[in-house]
Design a protein around this motif. Sequence first.
Motif, PDB file in Angstrom:
ATOM      1  N   UNK A 170       3.433  15.114 -13.346  1.00 19.60           N
ATOM      2  CA  UNK A 170       2.397  15.818 -14.106  1.00 19.60           C
ATOM      3  C   UNK A 170       2.394  17.299 -13.782  1.00 19.60           C
ATOM      4  N   UNK A 171       2.531  17.651 -12.514  1.00 18.70           N
ATOM      5  CA  UNK A 171       2.531  19.071 -12.155  1.00 18.70           C
ATOM      6  C   UNK A 171       3.780  19.762 -12.693  1.00 18.70           C
ATOM      7  N   UNK A 181       0.831  -1.198   0.000  1.00 18.95           N
ATOM      8  CA  UNK A 181       0.000   0.000   0.000  1.00 18.95           C
ATOM      9  C   UNK A 181       0.879   1.267   0.000  1.00 18.95           C
ATOM     10  N   UNK A 182       1.913   1.303   0.819  1.00 20.59           N
ATOM     11  CA  UNK A 182       2.818   2.452   0.863  1.00 20.59           C
ATOM     12  C   UNK A 182       3.578   2.627  -0.462  1.00 20.59           C
ATOM     13  N   UNK A 183       3.989   1.545  -1.074  1.00 19.18           N
ATOM     14  CA  UNK A 183       4.683   1.609  -2.361  1.00 19.18           C
ATOM     15  C   UNK A 183       3.763   2.169  -3.441  1.00 19.18           C
ATOM     16  N   UNK A 227       2.021   6.807  -6.876  1.00 18.18           N
ATOM     17  CA  UNK A 227       0.989   7.778  -7.251  1.00 18.18           C
ATOM     18  C   UNK A 227       1.473   9.209  -6.987  1.00 18.18           C
ATOM     19  N   UNK A 228       2.148   9.415  -5.885  1.00 20.22           N
ATOM     20  CA  UNK A 228       2.669  10.747  -5.562  1.00 20.22           C
ATOM     21  C   UNK A 228       3.718  11.173  -6.587  1.00 20.22           C
TER      22      UNK A 228
END
Length: 175
Positions: free
Chosen positions: A31-32, A17-19, A24-25
């Motif tokens: 993208x930003x 889950x952390x990976x 995603x981050x």
Amino acid sequence: MNLTNSRGAALAFSLVLLTSLTLLALVGLQRSTMQIRMVSNLQLEQTIKDISYSEVEANFQGIANKDSDNQLILDAINSVLLKDGVVVRNDDGQPQPLPVLIGPQSDYGKPDLDVSTSIKLVSVPGTTNHSLAGDNSKGKTLKYRFQLNSEVEHPASGIKSAQELGITYNVRIGG
């Protein structure tokens, strides 16, 4: 024993889950960053277009101001293409004019830009008779047609802008 196996499964599940959240981050940051680059390029493109327009406008105002010395007009009229010391002529027999380079009006706070502005005689005039009503003057005029060009380029990004303006300049002759 059953309790220890479930603790190991919880650890493995939390690592997965952390990976996935970390990935995603990272994708969101990429993208930003890409969006920031796109906006910066759009701003630079608009700035270059504005500078190109400003160059044409400033030079036109200098020509249109009747109080100013119009050496620029005279230089454009007198510049012709020579080949082996002979004037090169167009198909219609008129001398082929050369563009006269004009220095930039400013560095616009962006010294990394290449600004090139020129004026070129487009047509050699014929005389036009005119008479004005009332007590106004009568006479003949010569209509010179010019093309004022401005090109601005940002070499690092390859962004370019070009503006053109057609000018008709009337010279009164005789009386």
